[in-house]
Design a protein around this motif. Structure first.
Motif, mmCIF file in Angstrom:
data_model
loop_
_atom_site.group_PDB
_atom_site.id
_atom_site.type_symbol
_atom_site.label_atom_id
_atom_site.label_comp_id
_atom_site.label_asym_id
_atom_site.label_seq_id
_atom_site.Cartn_x
_atom_site.Cartn_y
_atom_site.Cartn_z
ATOM 1 N N TYR A 232 0.829 -1.208 0.000
ATOM 2 C CA TYR A 232 0.000 0.000 0.000
ATOM 3 C C TYR A 232 0.865 1.260 0.000
ATOM 4 O O TYR A 232 0.737 2.133 -0.866
ATOM 5 N N PHE A 233 1.768 1.349 0.983
ATOM 6 C CA PHE A 233 2.519 2.591 1.154
ATOM 7 C C PHE A 233 3.733 2.697 0.235
ATOM 8 O O PHE A 233 4.300 3.787 0.099
ATOM 9 N N ALA A 234 4.124 1.592 -0.416
ATOM 10 C CA ALA A 234 5.204 1.681 -1.397
ATOM 11 C C ALA A 234 4.792 2.518 -2.591
ATOM 12 O O ALA A 234 5.633 3.162 -3.239
ATOM 13 N N VAL A 235 3.496 2.536 -2.905
ATOM 14 C CA VAL A 235 3.016 3.296 -4.064
ATOM 15 C C VAL A 235 2.080 4.431 -3.670
ATOM 16 O O VAL A 235 1.641 5.197 -4.516
ATOM 17 N N PHE A 236 1.773 4.551 -2.384
ATOM 18 C CA PHE A 236 0.825 5.570 -1.956
ATOM 19 C C PHE A 236 1.328 6.978 -2.260
ATOM 20 O O PHE A 236 0.530 7.897 -2.519
ATOM 21 N N VAL A 237 2.642 7.176 -2.250
ATOM 22 C CA VAL A 237 3.201 8.488 -2.560
ATOM 23 C C VAL A 237 2.806 8.921 -3.966
ATOM 24 O O VAL A 237 2.593 10.114 -4.228
ATOM 25 N N ALA A 359 7.714 -4.651 -3.291
ATOM 26 C CA ALA A 359 7.982 -4.946 -4.697
ATOM 27 C C ALA A 359 6.703 -5.336 -5.432
ATOM 28 O O ALA A 359 6.463 -4.912 -6.568
ATOM 29 N N LEU A 360 5.865 -6.154 -4.772
ATOM 30 C CA LEU A 360 4.610 -6.588 -5.390
ATOM 31 C C LEU A 360 3.690 -5.404 -5.648
ATOM 32 O O LEU A 360 3.021 -5.331 -6.687
ATOM 33 N N GLY A 361 3.653 -4.471 -4.699
ATOM 34 C CA GLY A 361 2.826 -3.287 -4.893
ATOM 35 C C GLY A 361 3.237 -2.506 -6.129
ATOM 36 O O GLY A 361 2.383 -2.038 -6.894
ATOM 37 N N GLY A 362 4.544 -2.369 -6.353
ATOM 38 C CA GLY A 362 5.015 -1.651 -7.529
ATOM 39 C C GLY A 362 4.663 -2.364 -8.820
ATOM 40 O O GLY A 362 4.214 -1.738 -9.791
ATOM 41 N N VAL A 363 4.817 -3.682 -8.864
ATOM 42 C CA VAL A 363 4.536 -4.446 -10.084
ATOM 43 C C VAL A 363 3.043 -4.424 -10.403
ATOM 44 O O VAL A 363 2.632 -4.195 -11.548
ATOM 45 N N VAL A 364 2.204 -4.660 -9.367
ATOM 46 C CA VAL A 364 0.763 -4.659 -9.592
ATOM 47 C C VAL A 364 0.289 -3.276 -10.043
ATOM 48 O O VAL A 364 -0.554 -3.148 -10.943
ATOM 49 N N ALA A 365 0.830 -2.230 -9.438
ATOM 50 C CA ALA A 365 0.448 -0.876 -9.825
ATOM 51 C C ALA A 365 0.831 -0.581 -11.271
ATOM 52 O O ALA A 365 0.118 0.126 -11.985
ATOM 53 N N GLU A 366 1.965 -1.123 -11.697
ATOM 54 C CA GLU A 366 2.435 -0.905 -13.064
ATOM 55 C C GLU A 366 1.441 -1.465 -14.080
ATOM 56 O O GLU A 366 1.194 -0.866 -15.130
ATOM 57 N N PHE A 367 0.850 -2.627 -13.758
ATOM 58 C CA PHE A 367 -0.002 -3.301 -14.730
ATOM 59 C C PHE A 367 -1.498 -3.119 -14.464
ATOM 60 O O PHE A 367 -2.294 -3.093 -15.410
ATOM 61 N N ALA A 368 -1.888 -2.983 -13.198
ATOM 62 C CA ALA A 368 -3.318 -2.907 -12.878
ATOM 63 C C ALA A 368 -3.741 -1.552 -12.330
ATOM 64 O O ALA A 368 -4.940 -1.326 -12.145
ATOM 65 N N GLY A 369 -2.793 -0.686 -12.030
ATOM 66 C CA GLY A 369 -3.122 0.631 -11.514
ATOM 67 C C GLY A 369 -2.959 0.732 -10.014
ATOM 68 O O GLY A 369 -2.998 -0.272 -9.289
#
Length: 413
Positions: A232-237, A359-369
């Motif tokens: 959550y917080f890896a990509v929340f920024v 790491a998973l948060g970054g990858v999922v965000a890259e492909f699913a938003g």
């Protein structure tokens, strides 16, 4: 609480002020270098992957040698690693990979420092004062991490990026020096069998943790919560900061959000003992975890600063209370001679998934938003809280007892 606790508390305050500057400053530095969710998420992974690799050896070391000495050396190591990164920034040589290397080395030292810190605290205060002492330590941690360090980091990123890594280096060095004021020795004096190996010590701790139903359930749930929160917080920024974000905060406003979190965390830390006395330790802990998990969905449903800041305060209240209670529970349930090792085994389960989550948060965000990561992480947290409630439903309203001997642990199943 005596002189030794005072020096420990002061050292904790300084080291967590350094943590706070890095926690907010490092992701903001990364965002200034790249807008890739995958690359930004590596900042969180670099800071936490050492827990996955070194938690068990760090616990065994804490039970074998002077715990204060380990903390002094670890703080010195963090100071050196970040000083090099600060020098690189002044020379214009700081890039994402240099930043990640410095954070990784600082994270290695943090594993040893934090494991020994939680193990040394019961050696400085009476057992009946553990919750109170942990409340004070947690308050210092929250003030340093979020109330002071976070907004300072937001300003430093804009004004002088080199200080984002240079200031924590100085603070870690000062924290190590303060520990030298603690009197006495902080090494366990329990007799050891001759020829005892590090592997055997670690195995004993793992068996103890897995055989203790309360500790095992708390560790598994903490692992799920930390994995989800790391994602959550890896990509929340990226969700919160910048022109293309959903909330639209400036870097200094993001720092203020963590300040709001810290204000709530201080309150939660101070009230945790009173709440536990009224409702019971396990019930209060699980309730705090539930509230904290539910609040994760607020910035997703209503992405506005007007809802984010109140939610951050409540994040802090529930997170601060839960942190104090779970640490005090471990210190009360684990025998002193096993505290370093079982603590580290617990934290391996509880925190080992954090780099994977980041790491998973970054990858999922890259492909699913980004939204998919935030909603999915909330669901995992709620699942984890339901899991611990079901596992400990017969213990929720009962007080936690003192640590049993290893030979008697089957009675806790």
């Amino acid at each position: 609480m005596g002189r030794s606790f005072g020096f420990l508390w002061s050292s904790t305050a300084l080291s967590n002020l350094a943590d706070g500057v890095l926690k907010v400053g490092a992701p903001l530095l990364a965002v200034s270098m790249t807008r890739s969710p995958t690359l930004v998420s590596l900042v969180g992974a670099a800071a936490t992957v050492p827990w996955l690799l070194l938690a068990l050896p760090a616990g065994a070391v804490a039970d074998r040698v002077d715990r204060r000495r380990v903390m002094v050396l670890a703080n010195a190591g963090r100071a050196v690693a970040l000083s090099v990164a600060g020098l690189a920034a002044l020379l214009g040589l700081l890039d994402l990979w240099v930043l990640l290397a410095a954070l990784l080395l600082a994270g290695v030292a943090e594993v040893f420092a934090d494991t020994s810190a939680q193990s040394i605290l019961p050696m400085t205060v009476p057992r009946e004062q553990l919750t109170r002492a942990n409340g004070r330590v947690s308050t210092a941690q929250m003030i340093g991490n979020d109330f002071v360090g976070a907004p300072v980091a937001g300003l430093l990123v804009v004004a002088l990026p080199a200080v984002v890594v240079g200031a924590p280096a100085l603070l870690y060095g000062a924290a190590g020096l303060l520990l030298l004021g603690m009197r006495g020795t902080y090494r366990m004096n329990a007799p050891r069998a001759q020829g005892r190996t590090l592997r055997r010590d670690i195995g004993e701790a793992l068996r103890y943790l897995w055989s203790h139903r309360v500790l095992r359930s708390l560790a598994v749930t903490a692992g799920l919560l930390n994995l989800a929160n790391s994602a959550y917080f890896a990509v929340f920024v990226l969700w919160a900061v910048g022109d293309g974000s959903r909330i639209g905060l400036e870097p200094d406003e993001y720092g203020l959000m963590t300040t709001a979190f810290a204000a709530g965390a201080v309150l939660g830390s101070l009230l945790s003992g009173r709440a536990a006395g009224r409702f019971g330790e396990l019930r209060t802990l699980v309730g705090a975890w539930l509230v904290n998990s539910l609040l994760l969905i607020v910035p997703v449903i209503v992405p506005s600063p007007w809802t984010l800041y109140p939610a951050a305060v409540l994040w802090g209240v529930s997170g601060g209370a839960g942190n104090v209670l779970v640490i005090s529970a471990r210190q009360r349930l684990i025998p002193a001679e096993l505290l370093g090792r079982v603590n580290s085994a617990y934290r391996l389960v509880g925190m080992g998934g954090m780099p994977l989550g980041a790491a998973l948060g970054g990858v999922v965000a890259e492909f699913a938003g980004l939204g998919a990561v935030l909603v999915g992480a909330t669901g995992v947290c709620l699942f984890g809280v339901g899991l611990v409630w079901r596992a400990l439903s017969d213990r929720i309203s009962r007080p936690l007892t003192s640590a049993p001997a290893l030979s008697d642990i089957s009675g806790s199943r």
